[in-house]
Design an enzyme around this catalytic site. Structure first.
Site, PDB file in Angstrom:
ATOM      1  N   ASP A  86       5.178 -34.847  25.559  1.00 37.99           N
ATOM      2  CA  ASP A  86       6.058 -35.881  25.041  1.00 37.99           C
ATOM      3  C   ASP A  86       6.230 -36.949  26.116  1.00 37.99           C
ATOM      4  O   ASP A  86       6.383 -36.617  27.295  1.00 37.99           O
ATOM      5  CB  ASP A  86       7.437 -35.320  24.664  1.00 37.99           C
ATOM      6  CG  ASP A  86       8.237 -36.363  23.900  1.00 37.99           C
ATOM      7  OD1 ASP A  86       7.956 -36.560  22.713  1.00 37.99           O
ATOM      8  OD2 ASP A  86       9.108 -37.025  24.516  1.00 37.99           O
TER       9      ASP A  86
HETATM   10  N1  LIG Z   1      -3.916 -44.808  23.722  1.00 36.67           N
HETATM   11  C1  LIG Z   1      -2.701 -44.800  24.327  1.00 36.67           C
HETATM   12  N2  LIG Z   1      -1.666 -44.197  23.693  1.00 36.67           N
HETATM   13  C2  LIG Z   1      -0.476 -44.199  24.361  1.00 36.67           C
HETATM   14  C3  LIG Z   1      -0.272 -44.806  25.606  1.00 36.67           C
HETATM   15  N3  LIG Z   1       1.036 -44.638  25.970  1.00 36.67           N
HETATM   16  C4  LIG Z   1       1.624 -43.924  24.980  1.00 36.67           C
HETATM   17  N4  LIG Z   1       0.704 -43.663  24.029  1.00 36.67           N
HETATM   18  C5  LIG Z   1       0.910 -42.926  22.786  1.00 36.67           C
HETATM   19  C6  LIG Z   1       0.467 -41.484  22.957  1.00 36.67           C
HETATM   20  C7  LIG Z   1       1.362 -40.757  21.994  1.00 36.67           C
HETATM   21  O1  LIG Z   1       0.747 -40.745  20.711  1.00 36.67           O
HETATM   22  C8  LIG Z   1       2.605 -41.626  21.934  1.00 36.67           C
HETATM   23  C9  LIG Z   1       3.725 -40.987  22.744  1.00 36.67           C
HETATM   24  O2  LIG Z   1       4.719 -40.624  21.850  1.00 36.67           O
HETATM   25  P1  LIG Z   1       5.127 -39.071  21.698  1.00 36.67           P
HETATM   26  O3  LIG Z   1       5.081 -38.425  23.025  1.00 36.67           O
HETATM   27  O4  LIG Z   1       6.380 -39.023  20.917  1.00 36.67           O
HETATM   28  O5  LIG Z   1       3.918 -38.444  20.879  1.00 36.67           O
HETATM   29  P2  LIG Z   1       3.566 -38.632  19.334  1.00 36.67           P
HETATM   30  O6  LIG Z   1       4.798 -38.532  18.503  1.00 36.67           O
HETATM   31  O7  LIG Z   1       2.732 -39.860  19.164  1.00 36.67           O
HETATM   32  O8  LIG Z   1       2.595 -37.426  19.074  1.00 36.67           O
HETATM   33  P3  LIG Z   1       2.919 -35.844  19.206  1.00 36.67           P
HETATM   34  O9  LIG Z   1       4.418 -35.706  19.338  1.00 36.67           O
HETATM   35  O10 LIG Z   1       2.167 -35.386  20.414  1.00 36.67           O
HETATM   36  O11 LIG Z   1       2.397 -35.287  17.912  1.00 36.67           O
HETATM   37  O12 LIG Z   1       2.300 -42.878  22.548  1.00 36.67           O
HETATM   38  C10 LIG Z   1      -1.395 -45.448  26.224  1.00 36.67           C
HETATM   39  O13 LIG Z   1      -1.319 -46.007  27.319  1.00 36.67           O
HETATM   40  N5  LIG Z   1      -2.574 -45.411  25.550  1.00 36.67           N
END
Ligand SMILES: Nc1nc2c(ncn2[C@H]2C[C@H](O)[C@@H](COP(=O)(O)OP(=O)(O)OP(=O)(O)O)O2)c(=O)[nH]1
Length: 211
Positions: A86
């Site tokens: 996260d």
């Molecule tokens: N490609 C890319 N994505 C990034 C970057 N910084 C943050 N992110 C994306 C990756 C994650 O999908 C999101 C971080 O948000 P979270 O930690 O809440 O994860 P998310 O809800 O997207 O997915 P998950 O909880 O792992 O199912 O932001 C970056 O520099 N490059």
């Protein structure tokens, strides 16, 4: 130690691609955790708690026999690891997740430009076979460029920042808007690969077990 089956408890294409680019092809099981249920003011505690909740949510539903078909040796009960992460951005004394809409993304960038933020990523590995959960956090400093309002509007219009916890993608168009970083690059994207390796070693696995 036998070759573990790795489950990535994430819907993030970025996290998945980081592992695949490193020669590791995980089974994808998004946790669908409602992250709003956790309200903590300390960013390390927040991202570590969320990562652990995501990982344990998936681990609770996994029985090793369910993943055996994915095992290189279906007859041999495998170690099963669940990895979850996260990320949040800390700017000044505030913690930010993904922007809710383009207007919020524009306002966020007007705060970020010319400033230094810290991208925190919590990591959790649940080793189902050993009944151990490791949790850790990595922080990377990000120096944002002094971008203009028109550059901000153009960047937000691409939609890229709306999917990112820090409101930018260091491996995408956002790389044009970041002067430099201090610390782990993959951590900014959402999964610190060197930290993941150290956590694997702590659990008794080696990279050879995953390659
Ligand atoms: N490609 C890319 N994505 C990034 C970057 N910084 C943050 N992110 C994306 C990756 C994650 O999908 C999101 C971080 O948000 P979270 O930690 O809440 O994860 P998310 O809800 O997207 O997915 P998950 O909880 O792992 O199912 O932001 C970056 O520099 N490059």
């Amino acid at each position: 130690m036998s070759s573990p089956i790795l489950i990535l408890a994430s819907a993030s294409p970025a996290r998945r691609q980081l592992l695949r680019s490193a020669g590791i092809d995980p089974i994808i099981c998004p946790s669908d955790l409602d992250e709003s249920q956790v309200q903590l003011s300390n960013p390390v505690a927040l991202v570590q708690t969320l990562a652990q909740l995501k990982g344990e949510r998936i681990a609770a539903g996994i029985r090793c026999k369910d993943v055996a078909p994915h095992s290189p040796n279906p007859e041999q009960p495998e170690s099963v690891l669940v990895l979850a992460c996260d990320s949040v951005l800390v700017l000044g004394d505030r913690i930010y997740g993904k922007p809710a809409n383009p207007e919020e993304a524009i306002a966020r960038w007007q705060l970020m430009r010319g400033e230094v933020g810290e991208l925190y990523t919590g990591h959790a590995i649940v080793d189902i076979s050993q009944n151990i959960t490791l949790v850790n956090c990595q922080v990377t400093k990000v120096h944002f460029a002094k971008v203009s309002d028109s550059e901000i509007e153009a960047y937000v219009a691409t939609g890229e920042p709306l999917n990112c916890a820090g409101c930018f993608a260091i491996d995408g168009r956002g790389s044009l808007l970041v002067e430099k970083i201090e610390g782990c690059h993959s951590n900014v994207i959402g999964l610190s690969l060197p930290l993941f390796r150290r956590m694997l070693l702590e659990l008794g696995y080696t990279l050879e077990n995953l390659w």
